[in-house]
Design a protein around this motif. Sequence first.
Motif, mmCIF file in Angstrom:
data_model
loop_
_atom_site.group_PDB
_atom_site.id
_atom_site.type_symbol
_atom_site.label_atom_id
_atom_site.label_comp_id
_atom_site.label_asym_id
_atom_site.label_seq_id
_atom_site.Cartn_x
_atom_site.Cartn_y
_atom_site.Cartn_z
ATOM 1 N N ARG A 1 0.830 -1.215 0.000
ATOM 2 C CA ARG A 1 0.000 0.000 0.000
ATOM 3 C C ARG A 1 0.856 1.253 0.000
ATOM 4 N NH1 ARG A 1 -1.465 -4.882 2.712
ATOM 5 N NH2 ARG A 1 -3.698 -5.231 2.471
ATOM 6 N N ASP B 1 -1.238 5.687 -6.790
ATOM 7 C CA ASP B 1 -2.341 6.383 -6.143
ATOM 8 C C ASP B 1 -2.439 7.775 -6.754
ATOM 9 O OD1 ASP B 1 -4.229 7.520 -4.503
ATOM 10 O OD2 ASP B 1 -3.334 6.825 -2.633
ATOM 11 N N ASP C 1 -5.588 1.170 6.425
ATOM 12 C CA ASP C 1 -6.929 1.274 7.017
ATOM 13 C C ASP C 1 -7.112 2.592 7.748
ATOM 14 O OD1 ASP C 1 -7.510 -1.215 6.032
ATOM 15 O OD2 ASP C 1 -7.027 -2.274 7.895
ATOM 16 N N ASP D 1 -7.580 5.389 5.285
ATOM 17 C CA ASP D 1 -8.918 5.346 4.682
ATOM 18 C C ASP D 1 -9.970 6.009 5.557
ATOM 19 O OD1 ASP D 1 -7.917 4.048 2.478
ATOM 20 O OD2 ASP D 1 -8.428 2.037 3.182
ATOM 21 N N SER E 1 -12.512 12.026 2.746
ATOM 22 C CA SER E 1 -12.027 12.121 1.363
ATOM 23 C C SER E 1 -11.869 13.565 0.895
ATOM 24 C CB SER E 1 -12.985 11.380 0.430
ATOM 25 O OG SER E 1 -14.298 11.912 0.548
#
Length: 291
Positions: free
Chosen positions: A83, A92, A172, A175, A179
Amino acid sequence: MHFSKFGLLALGAAAANAFRDTSPFFLASTSEVLTNSAYIQTGAKLLENLSSSLSTCPSDYYVVVYQPGVHSSDFATRKSAPRLGAKMLGKDRTIRSKMSVNEVTGLVEPKEFKNLLVEKCKAQITAVNASSGSYPSYFESGPRIIDMEFPMLSLGSDRAQQLSGFDGFLADVVDRIPSSSTYTIIYITSPREFPETDSVIYEAGDSYPDTAHMELKRDYSAHGSASSSLKQDTSLFNDYQFFTPGIFMGLMATFLFLAILYIGINALSSLETPYAAFERDTSAAVQKKAQ
């Protein structure tokens, strides 16, 4: 200059072992942060370069991660931290700025970055217990520091699996950030001890000190134990090795060659040739003359 490949953290095993008292550093941000990647850099220089960039408070959230006990070779493959590697490789699309330093000499304290963000950006600190694997379902509005400290990696075979698990936990937590907000990941590491050596990791100060006044911490306990054991056991065969593998191989080869020589000489000596074989046969010449 940005590195195009996350795997540049290990340019071969020989290069990785050359810097055993260093560890990597990563920064990934969804904001525009002025950064300069490098292969090797001191911790003091790294903090100095990032202080001016972070003082402008470019993001709403700052994820300050501290991972002790790692080396640049731990991030040699993309499977180590997939990630984080995706953010550093540009996969990303939300990441606008990234920075990586393969070898950071001297320990970088996470509190230096946190104190800077608290002072300049008036950021609040939210601690995340990485050891228990628990984190809030949401984070309050920024500016906010998400403080994460992972346990030190083990030196066993599950080392890579632990690092991958920590990478998933970090993903996690990220996230959970809204956003609509921007964030900056500051991934700080510290070097690990190697089991095959008893070397002491030296901690560098804020800058390179004068060589005339530089003091290194050394461990002299090994020398004391070695001298005491030498006095206790002074047998000649304990201090020197007389029958080495090279000598053994040489003796085996010599025996093989002598066996071949013996067989050859024995074969030559067993040849039986009659003396008449060396005499000239005149019967054919006499018959031809009589005709």
